[in-house]
Motif scaffolding. Structure first.
Motif, mmCIF file in Angstrom:
data_model
loop_
_atom_site.group_PDB
_atom_site.id
_atom_site.type_symbol
_atom_site.label_atom_id
_atom_site.label_comp_id
_atom_site.label_asym_id
_atom_site.label_seq_id
_atom_site.Cartn_x
_atom_site.Cartn_y
_atom_site.Cartn_z
ATOM 1 N N GLU A 159 -9.384 64.002 47.198
ATOM 2 C CA GLU A 159 -9.074 63.029 48.247
ATOM 3 C C GLU A 159 -9.432 61.610 47.810
ATOM 4 O O GLU A 159 -8.652 60.669 48.005
ATOM 5 C CB GLU A 159 -9.831 63.394 49.522
ATOM 6 C CG GLU A 159 -9.563 62.449 50.681
ATOM 7 C CD GLU A 159 -10.309 62.836 51.934
ATOM 8 O OE1 GLU A 159 -10.412 62.013 52.854
ATOM 9 O OE2 GLU A 159 -10.817 63.991 51.996
ATOM 10 N N LEU A 160 -10.600 61.456 47.186
ATOM 11 C CA LEU A 160 -11.029 60.123 46.748
ATOM 12 C C LEU A 160 -10.143 59.588 45.632
ATOM 13 O O LEU A 160 -9.828 58.388 45.595
ATOM 14 C CB LEU A 160 -12.488 60.182 46.281
ATOM 15 C CG LEU A 160 -13.518 60.395 47.397
ATOM 16 C CD1 LEU A 160 -14.894 60.658 46.810
ATOM 17 C CD2 LEU A 160 -13.549 59.183 48.318
ATOM 18 N N LEU A 161 -9.736 60.453 44.733
ATOM 19 C CA LEU A 161 -8.841 60.022 43.652
ATOM 20 C C LEU A 161 -7.503 59.547 44.219
ATOM 21 O O LEU A 161 -6.915 58.578 43.726
ATOM 22 C CB LEU A 161 -8.625 61.163 42.660
ATOM 23 C CG LEU A 161 -9.796 61.450 41.716
ATOM 24 C CD1 LEU A 161 -9.583 62.768 40.990
ATOM 25 C CD2 LEU A 161 -9.967 60.308 40.707
ATOM 26 N N GLN A 162 -7.028 60.213 45.265
ATOM 27 C CA GLN A 162 -5.792 59.773 45.910
ATOM 28 C C GLN A 162 -5.978 58.413 46.578
ATOM 29 O O GLN A 162 -5.088 57.564 46.545
ATOM 30 C CB GLN A 162 -5.325 60.815 46.922
ATOM 31 C CG GLN A 162 -4.781 62.084 46.281
ATOM 32 C CD GLN A 162 -4.310 63.088 47.309
ATOM 33 O OE1 GLN A 162 -5.022 64.016 47.665
ATOM 34 N NE2 GLN A 162 -3.104 62.898 47.803
ATOM 35 N N GLU A 163 -7.143 58.204 47.180
ATOM 36 C CA GLU A 163 -7.424 56.920 47.804
ATOM 37 C C GLU A 163 -7.486 55.805 46.765
ATOM 38 O O GLU A 163 -7.232 54.637 47.073
ATOM 39 C CB GLU A 163 -8.740 56.984 48.583
ATOM 40 C CG GLU A 163 -8.661 57.858 49.821
ATOM 41 C CD GLU A 163 -9.981 57.942 50.564
ATOM 42 O OE1 GLU A 163 -10.943 57.266 50.126
ATOM 43 O OE2 GLU A 163 -10.056 58.658 51.570
ATOM 44 N N LEU A 164 -7.826 56.166 45.528
ATOM 45 C CA LEU A 164 -7.896 55.186 44.441
ATOM 46 C C LEU A 164 -6.570 55.018 43.711
ATOM 47 O O LEU A 164 -6.515 54.338 42.692
ATOM 48 C CB LEU A 164 -8.993 55.588 43.451
ATOM 49 C CG LEU A 164 -10.419 55.415 43.966
ATOM 50 C CD1 LEU A 164 -11.419 56.065 43.013
ATOM 51 C CD2 LEU A 164 -10.750 53.943 44.159
ATOM 52 N N GLY A 165 -5.517 55.638 44.222
ATOM 53 C CA GLY A 165 -4.193 55.363 43.683
ATOM 54 C C GLY A 165 -3.487 56.498 42.975
ATOM 55 O O GLY A 165 -2.315 56.368 42.613
ATOM 56 N N LEU A 166 -4.163 57.630 42.737
ATOM 57 C CA LEU A 166 -3.500 58.765 42.088
ATOM 58 C C LEU A 166 -2.691 59.558 43.110
ATOM 59 O O LEU A 166 -3.074 59.650 44.280
ATOM 60 C CB LEU A 166 -4.522 59.690 41.430
ATOM 61 C CG LEU A 166 -5.352 59.131 40.274
ATOM 62 C CD1 LEU A 166 -6.210 60.234 39.676
ATOM 63 C CD2 LEU A 166 -4.480 58.489 39.214
ATOM 64 N N TYR A 197 -9.143 49.106 40.077
ATOM 65 C CA TYR A 197 -9.274 48.716 41.485
ATOM 66 C C TYR A 197 -9.592 47.234 41.600
ATOM 67 O O TYR A 197 -9.024 46.517 42.430
ATOM 68 C CB TYR A 197 -10.378 49.549 42.128
ATOM 69 C CG TYR A 197 -10.621 49.237 43.590
ATOM 70 C CD1 TYR A 197 -9.821 49.799 44.578
ATOM 71 C CD2 TYR A 197 -11.656 48.387 43.973
ATOM 72 C CE1 TYR A 197 -10.044 49.528 45.918
ATOM 73 C CE2 TYR A 197 -11.880 48.106 45.308
ATOM 74 C CZ TYR A 197 -11.072 48.681 46.272
ATOM 75 O OH TYR A 197 -11.299 48.400 47.594
ATOM 76 N N ILE A 198 -10.493 46.754 40.744
ATOM 77 C CA ILE A 198 -10.864 45.332 40.767
ATOM 78 C C ILE A 198 -9.662 44.460 40.431
ATOM 79 O O ILE A 198 -9.422 43.427 41.071
ATOM 80 C CB ILE A 198 -12.027 45.069 39.787
ATOM 81 C CG1 ILE A 198 -13.315 45.728 40.302
ATOM 82 C CG2 ILE A 198 -12.247 43.569 39.601
ATOM 83 C CD1 ILE A 198 -14.464 45.667 39.334
ATOM 84 N N GLU A 199 -8.889 44.858 39.440
ATOM 85 C CA GLU A 199 -7.704 44.081 39.063
ATOM 86 C C GLU A 199 -6.699 44.041 40.207
ATOM 87 O O GLU A 199 -6.070 43.007 40.461
ATOM 88 C CB GLU A 199 -7.060 44.685 37.805
ATOM 89 C CG GLU A 199 -7.842 44.437 36.526
ATOM 90 C CD GLU A 199 -8.033 42.946 36.258
ATOM 91 O OE1 GLU A 199 -7.064 42.178 36.432
ATOM 92 O OE2 GLU A 199 -9.151 42.552 35.903
ATOM 93 N N ARG A 200 -6.549 45.160 40.894
ATOM 94 C CA ARG A 200 -5.600 45.190 42.015
ATOM 95 C C ARG A 200 -6.051 44.278 43.139
ATOM 96 O O ARG A 200 -5.238 43.592 43.769
ATOM 97 C CB ARG A 200 -5.449 46.627 42.527
ATOM 98 C CG ARG A 200 -4.676 47.540 41.581
ATOM 99 C CD ARG A 200 -4.416 48.895 42.221
ATOM 100 N NE ARG A 200 -3.672 49.776 41.332
ATOM 101 C CZ ARG A 200 -3.220 50.977 41.687
ATOM 102 N NH1 ARG A 200 -3.440 51.432 42.911
ATOM 103 N NH2 ARG A 200 -2.550 51.717 40.824
ATOM 104 N N THR A 201 -7.355 44.275 43.429
ATOM 105 C CA THR A 201 -7.840 43.407 44.497
ATOM 106 C C THR A 201 -7.722 41.940 44.109
ATOM 107 O O THR A 201 -7.466 41.091 44.973
ATOM 108 C CB THR A 201 -9.305 43.740 44.847
ATOM 109 O OG1 THR A 201 -10.119 43.675 43.661
ATOM 110 C CG2 THR A 201 -9.413 45.134 45.451
ATOM 111 N N LYS A 202 -7.891 41.624 42.835
ATOM 112 C CA LYS A 202 -7.696 40.245 42.383
ATOM 113 C C LYS A 202 -6.240 39.828 42.566
ATOM 114 O O LYS A 202 -5.952 38.715 43.021
ATOM 115 C CB LYS A 202 -8.104 40.104 40.909
ATOM 116 C CG LYS A 202 -9.603 40.125 40.663
ATOM 117 C CD LYS A 202 -9.907 39.947 39.191
ATOM 118 C CE LYS A 202 -11.403 39.930 38.925
ATOM 119 N NZ LYS A 202 -11.698 39.782 37.478
ATOM 120 N N SER A 203 -5.328 40.729 42.210
ATOM 121 C CA SER A 203 -3.904 40.431 42.386
ATOM 122 C C SER A 203 -3.570 40.273 43.862
ATOM 123 O O SER A 203 -2.766 39.416 44.250
ATOM 124 C CB SER A 203 -3.057 41.557 41.775
ATOM 125 O OG SER A 203 -3.277 41.652 40.379
#
Length: 275
Positions: free
Chosen positions: A12-19, A91-97
């Motif tokens: 579930e957590l991996l899916q929340e992180l984009g997988l 995740y950090i790169e996505r939030t920066k974008s």
């Protein structure tokens, strides 16, 4: 039972992180073994064998899986620390974008907002309230007064933020709801003024039908106020946090707390006295 629970939570957590689901299931299946073929992964993860290869290609492109080009091909997951660091960086790169994209949005009209000193806004959820708390602490330049109504609010992250504020010259004053929490805060923040709060209604209301528990009360530079409380949700009074936020020297909510502070009512034996 614990292994099953941990597996489901990891997926579930991996899916929340984009997988996607099959990618998350395939990675967790590999994380449970030293190495495995597509057949092994399929049997462990319940992912159709024909879909395992697609999932592995994505995981490999993300740096989460390594491939041995034998016959048949053998795969293995990177170490847990490496996988977490990789996903965290993405995740950090996505939030920066996201920050860049949101900052570049064109306004829908030409209205210009002005500072309103009598507005109060509501906040809901621990994450949002914690984020606003951090924003106020990091933006303070002179003084922070924080009253903590429950021990769960005083996290290591909050302690670090308050210490950092003190190091840049901000006066940090922290009130605790009881002696035990007072000792914990005092040990974590040796450079701050720490007192036991004199506001007994933080944890218990004088009204018999009121079970609301104040969780935090923060006054930043005497012009911005955040007050939050735990509300009952599913029988757990601390499951959900709600709060109100106001800014401006003339804001009524801010003025009330500022005056409580000036009269010494926020703390027992407040050495600051009245102003």
């Amino acid at each position: 039972m614990d292994n099953i629970s941990n597996q489901d939570q990891a997926i579930e957590l991996l899916q929340e992180l984009g997988l996607k689901e099959y990618e998350a299931r395939s990675f967790v299946a590999l994380a449970r073994r030293e190495r495995g073929t597509a057949k092994d992964i399929s049997e462990t993860s319940d992912v159709p064998r024909t879909r395992v290869y697609d999932a592995i290609r994505v995981l490999e492109s993300k740096g989460l899986v390594e491939t041995q080009h034998s016959n048949p091909k053998v795969f293995r997951a990177v170490t847990i620390d490496e996988a977490v660091n990789t996903l965290q960086s993405e995740y950090i790169e996505r939030t920066k974008s996201l920050r860049s994209a949101l900052s570049g949005l064109d306004p829908t009209d030409d209205e210009r907002t002005t500072d309103a000193t009598h507005e109060v806004w509501s906040l809901s959820g621990n994450q949002g309230i914690t984020s606003r708390t951090q924003q106020l602490i990091e933006g303070a330049t002179e003084e922070l007064m924080l009253v903590i109504g429950h021990e769960s609010i005083f996290t290591d992250q909050l302690a670090d933020q308050l210490r950092t504020a003190g190091e840049r010259g901000v006066d940090v004053i922290v009130g605790a709801v009881d002696e035990d929490l007072h000792a914990e805060i005092r040990d974590a923040l040796p450079g701050a003024e720490v007192f036991v709060s004199g506001l007994d209604w933080l944890s218990r209301s004088p009204l018999p039908s009121d079970d609301t528990e104040i969780s935090r009360l923060l006054l930043a530079d005497r012009e911005a106020i955040l007050v939050s409380s735990f509300v009952e949700s599913g029988g757990d009074s601390r499951e959900h946090e709600q709060g109100v936020f106001g800014r401006g020297f003339d804001n009524g909510l801010v003025a009330i707390v500022r005056r409580l502070m000036a009269t010494g009512l926020l703390f027992r034996d407040d050495p600051r006295g009245s102003e």
